[in-house]
Design a protein around this motif. Structure first.
Motif, PDB file in Angstrom:
ATOM      1  N   SER A  65       0.870  -1.181   0.000  1.00 49.85           N
ATOM      2  CA  SER A  65       0.000   0.000   0.000  1.00 49.85           C
ATOM      3  C   SER A  65       0.901   1.222   0.000  1.00 49.85           C
ATOM      4  O   SER A  65       1.741   1.370   0.894  1.00 49.85           O
ATOM      5  N   TYR A 105      -2.815  -8.432   0.828  1.00 51.97           N
ATOM      6  CA  TYR A 105      -3.398  -7.096   0.708  1.00 51.97           C
ATOM      7  C   TYR A 105      -4.111  -6.680   1.991  1.00 51.97           C
ATOM      8  O   TYR A 105      -4.010  -5.529   2.429  1.00 51.97           O
ATOM      9  N   ILE A 121      -2.215   0.631  -4.798  1.00 51.11           N
ATOM     10  CA  ILE A 121      -1.975  -0.753  -4.398  1.00 51.11           C
ATOM     11  C   ILE A 121      -1.097  -1.444  -5.424  1.00 51.11           C
ATOM     12  O   ILE A 121      -1.271  -1.243  -6.633  1.00 51.11           O
ATOM     13  N   CYS A 127      -4.470 -10.623  -9.967  1.00 55.38           N
ATOM     14  CA  CYS A 127      -5.507 -10.253  -9.007  1.00 55.38           C
ATOM     15  C   CYS A 127      -6.698 -11.198  -9.130  1.00 55.38           C
ATOM     16  O   CYS A 127      -7.281 -11.336 -10.218  1.00 55.38           O
ATOM     17  N   ILE A 135     -10.439  -4.771  -2.281  1.00 51.04           N
ATOM     18  CA  ILE A 135     -10.092  -3.457  -2.825  1.00 51.04           C
ATOM     19  C   ILE A 135     -11.342  -2.622  -3.066  1.00 51.04           C
ATOM     20  O   ILE A 135     -11.344  -1.405  -2.825  1.00 51.04           O
ATOM     21  N   SER A 140      -9.379   4.112  -2.359  1.00 45.81           N
ATOM     22  CA  SER A 140      -8.084   3.868  -3.008  1.00 45.81           C
ATOM     23  C   SER A 140      -8.069   4.561  -4.359  1.00 45.81           C
ATOM     24  O   SER A 140      -9.111   4.744  -4.991  1.00 45.81           O
ATOM     25  N   VAL A 143      -4.632   0.486  -8.646  1.00 48.21           N
ATOM     26  CA  VAL A 143      -3.943  -0.770  -8.401  1.00 48.21           C
ATOM     27  C   VAL A 143      -3.087  -1.111  -9.609  1.00 48.21           C
ATOM     28  O   VAL A 143      -3.451  -0.801 -10.754  1.00 48.21           O
TER      29      VAL A 143
END
Length: 394
Positions: A65, A105, A121, A127, A135, A140, A143
């Motif tokens: 992060s 994560y 991220i 993923c 997520i 956020s 990613v």
């Protein structure tokens, strides 16, 4: 794709902004959704290097992060204890233990939830759906990963009204040996920091206690790799497969240590029974809960628990977490690892670290006061290794 236009530079008035390859080749990344900004890309590319290197060093799925070009945490995909799951708000996720990437994560995002608010991220592996579900519900900016399961990509594309930044990077891409940076119109050239970090850096133990168990070696490696991509000066506290406190960008090393130690203490205290039992009102958002927990732990718990205040946030009045209760809880903590991107110039860093349960240290050594630092470690039974590798990052 040979260039990519960005929303803007460091600030909205800095336009135009774009990235390209100096040799004219295609970029090694693809935008799968959204439109990244300048700082997003700095976070993405630094965090990707971190998780890629950590994956190589540990053989485990990893996540990081990032905020403002420094990691709030990095972690490997170890299962979380029931207490940690509750502390980082993932105890309701079915099948979490079946996804090492999601565990990584959850650990990285949950370490310093205040600093990770609006993070970027990085994922070491493709993923999966479980990770994407985690997520989806966090605040956020974006990613980066080497790929996405189709269902995971659809989950991420729906985030932030369809504007969430999703980057896919070629895992085979390796940059050239030289780095170039422009400051005030002047080009800076240097060799890329491709020094491999592994257990060979932990061989020179300089303290009386020389017992460095496998878990401590893993945590020290995690700490050193984290520091390699953290703005200097920096120190890192790590424990149980993750960074639990990063002190970044401070001019004084003791301030780095104090900052990181405070974050590590908060990470442990989030798992205190009284914190886990806080009776939040159901309508409170996750960020509101984080702010209340931080106030309950680090400020004046009476402000949170006071008459006329707690009714707004809780279904019943919480039990205050006194300074004595916190000290008693933290006093039992041991087995924490501490790493530094340069030598400790004074023993005050070790004195502060010992108060936060540090049992293992890795640092370059080379200070004229090394003897005093070693003596302070011996006083607390701490194991310290000299790695003779400075890891400044700017």
């Amino acid at each position: 794709m040979k260039s990519l236009a960005l929303k803007y530079g460091n600030n909205p008035h800095q336009q135009p902004a774009y990235i390209d390859m100096p040799d004219g080749n295609d970029l090694p990344l693809t935008v799968r959704n959204g439109r990244p900004g300048y700082i997003n890309l700095l976070d993405a590319l630094n965090s990707w290097q971190l998780v890629r290197e950590l994956r190589t060093a540990t053989g485990q799925a990893c996540a990081a992060s990032f905020k403002h070009v420094s990691p709030t945490s990095a972690a490997v995909g170890k299962p979380l204890s029931p207490e940690l799951k509750k502390a980082v708000f993932v105890d309701d996720i079915a099948g979490l233990d079946d996804s090492p990437l999601a565990c990584a994560y959850a650990r990285a995002r949950g370490t310093d939830r205040l600093c990770s608010f609006g993070d970027f991220i990085a994922l070491s592996d493709i993923c999966d759906v479980t990770t994407a579900q985690l997520i989806r519900r966090e605040v956020s900016d974006g990613v980066i990963a080497p790929g996405y399961d189709p269902a995971a990509l659809e989950i991420l594309r729906a985030k932030r009204g369809g504007n969430y930044t999703v980057l896919e990077i070629d895992p085979a891409y390796t940059p050239g040996a030289e780095e170039i940076k422009t400051v005030f119109g002047i080009h800076f050239h240097q060799g890329r920091n491709d020094r491999q970090i592994d257990e060979s850096l932990l061989q020179e133990v300089v303290t009386k206690n020389k017992n460095l168990p496998p878990q401590a070696r893993l945590d020290l490696i995690i700490g050193l790799i984290t520091l390699k991509y953290t703005q200097s000066n920096s120190v890192c506290f790590s424990y149980d497969g993750q960074a639990i406190g990063v002190g970044a960008g401070q001019q004084s090393r003791i301030h780095c240590t104090r900052l990181a130690a405070g974050k590590a203490d908060t990470w442990f205290l989030r798992q205190h029974p009284l914190v886990l039992a806080l009776p939040f009102r159901a309508e409170l958002h996750r960020a509101e809960r984080d702010n209340l927990i931080d106030g309950y732990i680090n400020q004046n718990e009476e402000d949170v628990c006071a008459e006329g205040t707690w009714q707004r946030y809780f279904t019943s009045r919480p039990t205050p977490l006194s300074a004595e209760m916190k000290a008693e809880y933290l006093e039992k903590i041991t087995g924490v690892s501490l790493t530094s991107d340069a030598f400790f110039p004074f023993s005050d860093n070790i004195k502060r670290a010992a108060k936060s349960g540090v049992s293992y240290v890795a640092q370059p050594g080379g200070s004229i006061r090394d003897d005093a630092v070693i003596a302070e470690c011996d006083k607390h039974g701490i194991v310290m290794a000299f790695n003779h590798l400075r890891l400044f990052h700017h």
